[in-house]
Motif scaffolding. Structure first.
Motif, PDB file in Angstrom:
ATOM      1  N   TYR A  85       0.871  -1.175   0.000  1.00 36.19           N
ATOM      2  CA  TYR A  85       0.000   0.000   0.000  1.00 36.19           C
ATOM      3  C   TYR A  85       0.906   1.223   0.000  1.00 36.19           C
ATOM      4  O   TYR A  85       1.821   1.326   0.818  1.00 36.19           O
ATOM      5  CB  TYR A  85      -0.930   0.029   1.221  1.00 36.19           C
ATOM      6  CG  TYR A  85      -1.691   1.332   1.291  1.00 36.19           C
ATOM      7  CD1 TYR A  85      -2.688   1.623   0.358  1.00 36.19           C
ATOM      8  CD2 TYR A  85      -1.378   2.289   2.254  1.00 36.19           C
ATOM      9  CE1 TYR A  85      -3.365   2.829   0.390  1.00 36.19           C
ATOM     10  CE2 TYR A  85      -2.054   3.504   2.290  1.00 36.19           C
ATOM     11  CZ  TYR A  85      -3.047   3.756   1.356  1.00 36.19           C
ATOM     12  OH  TYR A  85      -3.710   4.962   1.382  1.00 36.19           O
ATOM     13  N   PHE A  86       0.634   2.140  -0.922  1.00 36.36           N
ATOM     14  CA  PHE A  86       1.468   3.317  -1.090  1.00 36.36           C
ATOM     15  C   PHE A  86       0.676   4.586  -0.769  1.00 36.36           C
ATOM     16  O   PHE A  86      -0.110   5.048  -1.602  1.00 36.36           O
ATOM     17  CB  PHE A  86       1.996   3.399  -2.525  1.00 36.36           C
ATOM     18  CG  PHE A  86       2.978   2.315  -2.887  1.00 36.36           C
ATOM     19  CD1 PHE A  86       4.339   2.526  -2.740  1.00 36.36           C
ATOM     20  CD2 PHE A  86       2.530   1.094  -3.366  1.00 36.36           C
ATOM     21  CE1 PHE A  86       5.249   1.531  -3.075  1.00 36.36           C
ATOM     22  CE2 PHE A  86       3.431   0.096  -3.699  1.00 36.36           C
ATOM     23  CZ  PHE A  86       4.792   0.312  -3.553  1.00 36.36           C
ATOM     24  N   PRO A  87       0.866   5.157   0.412  1.00 35.57           N
ATOM     25  CA  PRO A  87       0.276   6.470   0.690  1.00 35.57           C
ATOM     26  C   PRO A  87       1.133   7.555   0.047  1.00 35.57           C
ATOM     27  O   PRO A  87       2.215   7.279  -0.475  1.00 35.57           O
ATOM     28  CB  PRO A  87       0.325   6.562   2.217  1.00 35.57           C
ATOM     29  CG  PRO A  87       1.534   5.751   2.574  1.00 35.57           C
ATOM     30  CD  PRO A  87       1.606   4.626   1.566  1.00 35.57           C
ATOM     31  N   VAL A  88       0.665   8.788   0.087  1.00 34.10           N
ATOM     32  CA  VAL A  88       1.486   9.911  -0.351  1.00 34.10           C
ATOM     33  C   VAL A  88       2.546  10.154   0.720  1.00 34.10           C
ATOM     34  O   VAL A  88       2.259  10.099   1.925  1.00 34.10           O
ATOM     35  CB  VAL A  88       0.630  11.168  -0.569  1.00 34.10           C
ATOM     36  CG1 VAL A  88       1.505  12.383  -0.843  1.00 34.10           C
ATOM     37  CG2 VAL A  88      -0.348  10.949  -1.720  1.00 34.10           C
ATOM     38  N   GLY A  91       6.268  13.517   6.202  1.00 32.32           N
ATOM     39  CA  GLY A  91       7.515  13.641   6.949  1.00 32.32           C
ATOM     40  C   GLY A  91       7.935  12.319   7.571  1.00 32.32           C
ATOM     41  O   GLY A  91       7.170  11.352   7.615  1.00 32.32           O
ATOM     42  N   GLY A  92       9.159  12.272   8.054  1.00 30.94           N
ATOM     43  CA  GLY A  92       9.674  11.060   8.682  1.00 30.94           C
ATOM     44  C   GLY A  92      10.285  10.106   7.674  1.00 30.94           C
ATOM     45  O   GLY A  92      10.529  10.458   6.514  1.00 30.94           O
ATOM     46  N   LYS A  93      10.525   8.879   8.120  1.00 31.47           N
ATOM     47  CA  LYS A  93      11.153   7.873   7.269  1.00 31.47           C
ATOM     48  C   LYS A  93      10.197   7.431   6.168  1.00 31.47           C
ATOM     49  O   LYS A  93       9.019   7.168   6.420  1.00 31.47           O
ATOM     50  CB  LYS A  93      11.581   6.671   8.109  1.00 31.47           C
ATOM     51  CG  LYS A  93      12.372   5.640   7.323  1.00 31.47           C
ATOM     52  CD  LYS A  93      12.838   4.501   8.221  1.00 31.47           C
ATOM     53  CE  LYS A  93      13.645   3.482   7.424  1.00 31.47           C
ATOM     54  NZ  LYS A  93      14.096   2.356   8.276  1.00 31.47           N
ATOM     55  N   ARG A  94      10.718   7.358   4.957  1.00 27.44           N
ATOM     56  CA  ARG A  94       9.908   6.971   3.812  1.00 27.44           C
ATOM     57  C   ARG A  94      10.227   5.533   3.429  1.00 27.44           C
ATOM     58  O   ARG A  94      11.345   5.228   3.038  1.00 27.44           O
ATOM     59  CB  ARG A  94      10.166   7.919   2.639  1.00 27.44           C
ATOM     60  CG  ARG A  94       9.760   9.351   2.951  1.00 27.44           C
ATOM     61  CD  ARG A  94      10.026  10.294   1.794  1.00 27.44           C
ATOM     62  NE  ARG A  94       9.483  11.618   2.062  1.00 27.44           N
ATOM     63  CZ  ARG A  94       9.490  12.621   1.205  1.00 27.44           C
ATOM     64  NH1 ARG A  94      10.035  12.462   0.004  1.00 27.44           N
ATOM     65  NH2 ARG A  94       8.970  13.795   1.530  1.00 27.44           N
ATOM     66  N   LEU A  95       9.219   4.679   3.511  1.00 30.63           N
ATOM     67  CA  LEU A  95       9.419   3.261   3.227  1.00 30.63           C
ATOM     68  C   LEU A  95       8.740   2.876   1.922  1.00 30.63           C
ATOM     69  O   LEU A  95       9.384   2.448   0.962  1.00 30.63           O
ATOM     70  CB  LEU A  95       8.895   2.414   4.382  1.00 30.63           C
ATOM     71  CG  LEU A  95       9.203   0.923   4.308  1.00 30.63           C
ATOM     72  CD1 LEU A  95      10.713   0.673   4.314  1.00 30.63           C
ATOM     73  CD2 LEU A  95       8.534   0.184   5.464  1.00 30.63           C
ATOM     74  N   ASN A  96       7.406   2.995   1.882  1.00 28.12           N
ATOM     75  CA  ASN A  96       6.628   2.734   0.671  1.00 28.12           C
ATOM     76  C   ASN A  96       5.632   3.877   0.513  1.00 28.12           C
ATOM     77  O   ASN A  96       4.629   3.923   1.233  1.00 28.12           O
ATOM     78  CB  ASN A  96       5.883   1.396   0.775  1.00 28.12           C
ATOM     79  CG  ASN A  96       6.827   0.213   0.859  1.00 28.12           C
ATOM     80  OD1 ASN A  96       7.525  -0.112  -0.088  1.00 28.12           O
ATOM     81  ND2 ASN A  96       6.846  -0.439   2.012  1.00 28.12           N
ATOM     82  N   CYS A  97       5.901   4.773  -0.401  1.00 29.20           N
ATOM     83  CA  CYS A  97       5.021   5.933  -0.572  1.00 29.20           C
ATOM     84  C   CYS A  97       5.244   6.593  -1.924  1.00 29.20           C
ATOM     85  O   CYS A  97       6.231   6.328  -2.607  1.00 29.20           O
ATOM     86  CB  CYS A  97       5.202   6.936   0.567  1.00 29.20           C
ATOM     87  SG  CYS A  97       6.869   7.643   0.670  1.00 29.20           S
TER      88      CYS A  97
END
Length: 198
Positions: A85-88, A91-97
């Motif tokens: 699942y890819f949200p927009v 902030g913070g660590k970006r994993l799957n977005c």
């Protein structure tokens, strides 16, 4: 009786029986140097071929997956099918977005999707581009969340100048970018950015 040779009578007035370097190359003195003379030596041709090949691979607008397979095993690209699942991105660590219409994170790796270019979300040149960029981002998010997709390396370069991995996303054998292009939310990449402002 031994014969005695007189070398002093040789033309040019030299007492030496041997021709000097300047005498041997005397015919070539006035000859102009040809522009591509160095290329004919062999080394120049090899250099030219390498530079031309690099430029073609670097700026090619045609997918080069067949060529790249000569240099890398596509099975080692580690993302045969992606189901996330890819949200927009926030902030913070970006994993799957999703970053914008042509960039996303997969398992913490920033990926620039190749083959197309969407409007600039963060530095639009006009209000129309800003509006289209938001639409492209939402549509791209819908597409990657619609089901499994395949990540392929279709460029000779592994990363771009910003350090992003260069990959193409496929579903059912078709690039996802083709849908964005068909909907007017992306331009096919031809080696330069096209304007979204008219």
């Amino acid at each position: 009786m031994a014969r005695i040779y007189n070398f002093s009578s040789r033309s040019g007035g030299s007492n030496s029986p041997w021709r000097t370097g300047s005498e041997r190359t005397g015919r070539r003195k006035g000859r102009p140097v040809r522009p591509f003379q160095v290329l004919k030596e062999g080394f120049g041709l090899i250099t030219l071929a390498l530079v031309t090949g690099w430029a073609a691979a670097h700026y090619s607008v045609i997918p080069t997956d067949r060529i790249s397979n000569l240099f890398t095993d596509s099975r080692s690209e580690s993302h045969p099918f992606v189901v996330r699942y890819f949200p927009v991105c926030a902030g913070g660590k970006r994993l799957n977005c999703i970053v914008d219409g042509d960039t996303l994170y997969i398992d913490g790796e920033k990926i620039r999707v190749t083959g197309f270019n969407t409007p600039e979300l963060f530095s639009p040149q006009c209000a129309q581009e800003a509006q289209l960029a938001r639409r492209a981002q939402r549509r791209f998010q819908q597409m990657v969340n619609a089901g499994p997709f395949e990540v392929r390396r279709t460029s000779l370069r592994d990363r771009d100048v910003y350090g992003r991995k260069l990959r193409s996303l496929y579903r059912n054998g078709k690039p996802l970018g083709d849908q964005l292009i068909a909907e007017g939310l992306a331009h096919r990449w031809r080696g330069f950015k096209e304007s979204w402002c008219s």
